[in-house]
Scaffold this motif. Structure first.
Motif, PDB file in Angstrom:
ATOM      1  N   SER A   1      16.393 -11.065  34.480  1.00  0.00           N
ATOM      2  CA  SER A   1      15.223 -10.236  34.182  1.00  0.00           C
ATOM      3  C   SER A   1      14.913  -9.226  35.268  1.00  0.00           C
ATOM      4  O   SER A   1      14.034  -8.395  35.113  1.00  0.00           O
ATOM      5  CB  SER A   1      14.001 -11.137  33.975  1.00  0.00           C
ATOM      6  OG  SER A   1      13.747 -11.871  35.157  1.00  0.00           O
TER       7      SER A   1
ATOM      8  N   VAL B   1       8.112   3.788  28.230  1.00  0.00           N
ATOM      9  CA  VAL B   1       9.003   2.638  28.397  1.00  0.00           C
ATOM     10  C   VAL B   1      10.424   3.158  28.226  1.00  0.00           C
ATOM     11  O   VAL B   1      10.728   3.827  27.229  1.00  0.00           O
ATOM     12  CB  VAL B   1       8.699   1.533  27.369  1.00  0.00           C
ATOM     13  CG1 VAL B   1       9.716   0.401  27.489  1.00  0.00           C
ATOM     14  CG2 VAL B   1       7.283   1.003  27.561  1.00  0.00           C
TER      15      VAL B   1
ATOM     16  N   GLU C   1      13.974  -9.772  23.955  1.00  0.00           N
ATOM     17  CA  GLU C   1      12.635  -9.206  24.067  1.00  0.00           C
ATOM     18  C   GLU C   1      12.700  -7.841  24.742  1.00  0.00           C
ATOM     19  O   GLU C   1      13.611  -7.571  25.541  1.00  0.00           O
ATOM     20  CB  GLU C   1      11.717 -10.150  24.852  1.00  0.00           C
ATOM     21  CG  GLU C   1      11.497 -11.487  24.152  1.00  0.00           C
ATOM     22  CD  GLU C   1      10.575 -12.402  24.931  1.00  0.00           C
ATOM     23  OE1 GLU C   1      10.291 -12.088  26.121  1.00  0.00           O
ATOM     24  OE2 GLU C   1      10.131 -13.419  24.375  1.00  0.00           O
TER      25      GLU C   1
ATOM     26  N   GLY D   1      11.071  -6.504  27.132  1.00  0.00           N
ATOM     27  CA  GLY D   1      11.023  -6.533  28.587  1.00  0.00           C
ATOM     28  C   GLY D   1      12.357  -6.859  29.240  1.00  0.00           C
ATOM     29  O   GLY D   1      12.519  -6.660  30.438  1.00  0.00           O
ATOM     30  N   GLU D   2      13.309  -7.386  28.437  1.00  0.00           N
ATOM     31  CA  GLU D   2      14.626  -7.707  28.982  1.00  0.00           C
ATOM     32  C   GLU D   2      15.588  -6.529  28.912  1.00  0.00           C
ATOM     33  O   GLU D   2      16.612  -6.526  29.594  1.00  0.00           O
ATOM     34  CB  GLU D   2      15.222  -8.889  28.219  1.00  0.00           C
ATOM     35  CG  GLU D   2      14.456 -10.188  28.400  1.00  0.00           C
ATOM     36  CD  GLU D   2      15.031 -11.306  27.556  1.00  0.00           C
ATOM     37  OE1 GLU D   2      15.458 -12.328  28.136  1.00  0.00           O
ATOM     38  OE2 GLU D   2      15.070 -11.162  26.313  1.00  0.00           O
TER      39      GLU D   2
ATOM     40  N   ALA E   1      12.131  -1.010  30.746  1.00  0.00           N
ATOM     41  CA  ALA E   1      11.203  -1.135  31.870  1.00  0.00           C
ATOM     42  C   ALA E   1      10.139  -0.049  31.778  1.00  0.00           C
ATOM     43  O   ALA E   1      10.386   1.030  31.217  1.00  0.00           O
ATOM     44  CB  ALA E   1      11.953  -1.029  33.192  1.00  0.00           C
TER      45      ALA E   1
ATOM     46  N   TRP F   1       1.747  -3.429  28.930  1.00  0.00           N
ATOM     47  CA  TRP F   1       3.155  -3.724  29.195  1.00  0.00           C
ATOM     48  C   TRP F   1       3.477  -5.186  28.900  1.00  0.00           C
ATOM     49  O   TRP F   1       4.537  -5.495  28.349  1.00  0.00           O
ATOM     50  CB  TRP F   1       3.516  -3.396  30.639  1.00  0.00           C
ATOM     51  CG  TRP F   1       4.891  -3.890  31.019  1.00  0.00           C
ATOM     52  CD1 TRP F   1       5.209  -4.742  32.003  1.00  0.00           C
ATOM     53  CD2 TRP F   1       6.124  -3.559  30.366  1.00  0.00           C
ATOM     54  NE1 TRP F   1       6.558  -4.973  32.024  1.00  0.00           N
ATOM     55  CE2 TRP F   1       7.155  -4.249  31.026  1.00  0.00           C
ATOM     56  CE3 TRP F   1       6.444  -2.740  29.285  1.00  0.00           C
ATOM     57  CZ2 TRP F   1       8.484  -4.166  30.653  1.00  0.00           C
ATOM     58  CZ3 TRP F   1       7.785  -2.644  28.903  1.00  0.00           C
ATOM     59  CH2 TRP F   1       8.800  -3.353  29.580  1.00  0.00           C
ATOM     60  N   GLU F   2       2.560  -6.110  29.232  1.00  0.00           N
ATOM     61  CA  GLU F   2       2.803  -7.520  28.928  1.00  0.00           C
ATOM     62  C   GLU F   2       2.994  -7.731  27.431  1.00  0.00           C
ATOM     63  O   GLU F   2       3.879  -8.477  27.004  1.00  0.00           O
ATOM     64  CB  GLU F   2       1.638  -8.370  29.433  1.00  0.00           C
ATOM     65  CG  GLU F   2       1.564  -8.464  30.954  1.00  0.00           C
ATOM     66  CD  GLU F   2       0.316  -9.195  31.415  1.00  0.00           C
ATOM     67  OE1 GLU F   2      -0.426  -9.698  30.537  1.00  0.00           O
ATOM     68  OE2 GLU F   2       0.082  -9.263  32.635  1.00  0.00           O
TER      69      GLU F   2
ATOM     70  N   ALA G   1       6.349  -6.016  26.442  1.00  0.00           N
ATOM     71  CA  ALA G   1       7.504  -6.719  26.991  1.00  0.00           C
ATOM     72  C   ALA G   1       7.827  -7.977  26.202  1.00  0.00           C
ATOM     73  O   ALA G   1       9.001  -8.377  26.112  1.00  0.00           O
ATOM     74  CB  ALA G   1       7.258  -7.069  28.459  1.00  0.00           C
ATOM     75  N   ASP G   2       6.813  -8.632  25.613  1.00  0.00           N
ATOM     76  CA  ASP G   2       7.031  -9.867  24.850  1.00  0.00           C
ATOM     77  C   ASP G   2       7.476  -9.608  23.415  1.00  0.00           C
ATOM     78  O   ASP G   2       7.751 -10.565  22.676  1.00  0.00           O
ATOM     79  CB  ASP G   2       5.755 -10.712  24.839  1.00  0.00           C
ATOM     80  CG  ASP G   2       5.437 -11.282  26.212  1.00  0.00           C
ATOM     81  OD1 ASP G   2       6.359 -11.374  27.041  1.00  0.00           O
ATOM     82  OD2 ASP G   2       4.256 -11.622  26.453  1.00  0.00           O
TER      83      ASP G   2
END
Length: 328
Positions: free
Chosen positions: A7, A37, A51, A53-54, A57, A67-68, A71-72
């Motif tokens: 990650s 993003v 996901e 976020g992987e 960025a 962002w949380e 990212a999920d």
């Protein structure tokens, strides 16, 4: 060096991402946002679901909660364990639209994505940090101003799960100019997993003696004919002259402003060709002296050819001083 989790994403800290993401930032700004993003070019996932976020960025002042949430977001099903897949930009945009709906506009897709399940990925910017750190330490003792440019690195390197650290193999020599390096990917117990080829160009700027005027082969060089300039040692063809022992003689033509190398200079001969000299024949009990003309030139201790002006005979004699040659 620390282990790189799948990650980990260092690209926002690198200039490379700033350039790559500029287009995304521009489109974000026109729609009233100051952030975007940005998708990666290579990523690893560990679980069965990919996901956002992987594989992407944040760039810019995106709110933490936003962002949380993004990212999920689940984007796609992950490939089988150990398998690597390549997703082209159009496919990646389609996945973003399907996963995010109207919010897909916040994602800037700047290229395809190579995705692997399991293991680790080390990206170009992390390799760059390793190379720059290595060269900076090794070159710190060199005289002059050191610059690095034209780094040659792979975009990304996929490694197995037991990867632990990167270590640069010491090169045989490290001089200005093109430098070729090998980076070893190692396990925690030092086992080599992979060798990664890298390179850089090292510029070394130093002050060196240059020709203050056009110089011709045979010219006797004095300090008023010499200048100094800042030159790049990466392009030197020899060792710059120390200018000790002037006057010296130039052995080749040198243009104004060109570097003067040690091999371009030689000592001024004590006796020049055509010079009239004293020729001495030295025996055990007697010394005979006569006049001669030098057929070749030489400095102290050299054997040169001279012509006896009285007899016309040519003999080899040793240079004794600036006006005497001796036959023993």
């Amino acid at each position: 060096m620390k282990r790189f989790p799948a990650s980990l994403f260092l690209l926002p800290l690198a200039l490379a991402l700033a350039v790559a993401a500029w287009g995304g930032m521009a489109s974000a700004a026109t729609s009233g946002r100051e952030w975007a993003v940005v998708t990666m070019r290579a990523a690893c996932v560990q679980d069965g679901v990919v996901e956002l976020g992987e594989i992407a960025a944040p760039f810019g002042p995106i709110p933490d909660k936003t962002w949380e949430r993004l990212a999920d977001t689940r984007v796609a099903k992950a490939p089988e364990q150990g398998r690597k897949v390549v997703i082209n930009p159009d496919q990646l945009r389609w996945l973003m639209r399907r996963a995010l709906g109207d919010e897909a506009s916040v994602v800037s897709v700047k290229g395809g994505l190579t995705l692997q399940r399991g293991g680790y990925v080390v990206r170009e910017e992390e390799l760059r940090d390793v190379v720059v750190d290595f060269l900076t330490k090794r070159l710190s003792g060199m005289e002059g101003e050191i610059e690095l440019r034209n780094l040659r690195l792979p975009d990304a390197v996929f490694l197995p799960g037991d990867f632990s650290e990167l270590k640069v193999q010491e090169p045989d020599e490290l001089e200005p100019g093109r430098v070729n390096l090998r980076i070893k990917a190692l396990t925690a117990d030092g086992r080599e997993l992979r060798s990664i080829v890298a390179g850089a160009f090292v510029d070394r700027w130093i002050d060196v003696p240059v020709a203050g005027q056009p110089l011709n082969s045979g010219d006797v060089l004095t300090m008023d004919m010499v200048g100094h300039d800042r030159k790049n040692a990466a392009y030197f063809n020899g060792e710059p002259a120390s200018m000790e022992g002037l006057p010296l003689r130039v052995t080749r033509s040198i243009g104004r402003g060109m570097v003067i190398y040690e091999d371009d200079l030689e000592g001024v001969p004590l006796i020049a060709r055509g010079e009239k000299v004293r020729l001495e024949y030295r025996g055990e009990n007697v010394t005979l002296r006569t006049r001669a003309e030098a057929e070749t030139e030489g400095t102290f201790g050299d054997m040169i050819m001279v012509r006896n002006l009285q007899s016309g005979r040519k003999v080899r004699a040793q240079v004794w001083d600036d006006g005497t040659v001796v036959v023993k």
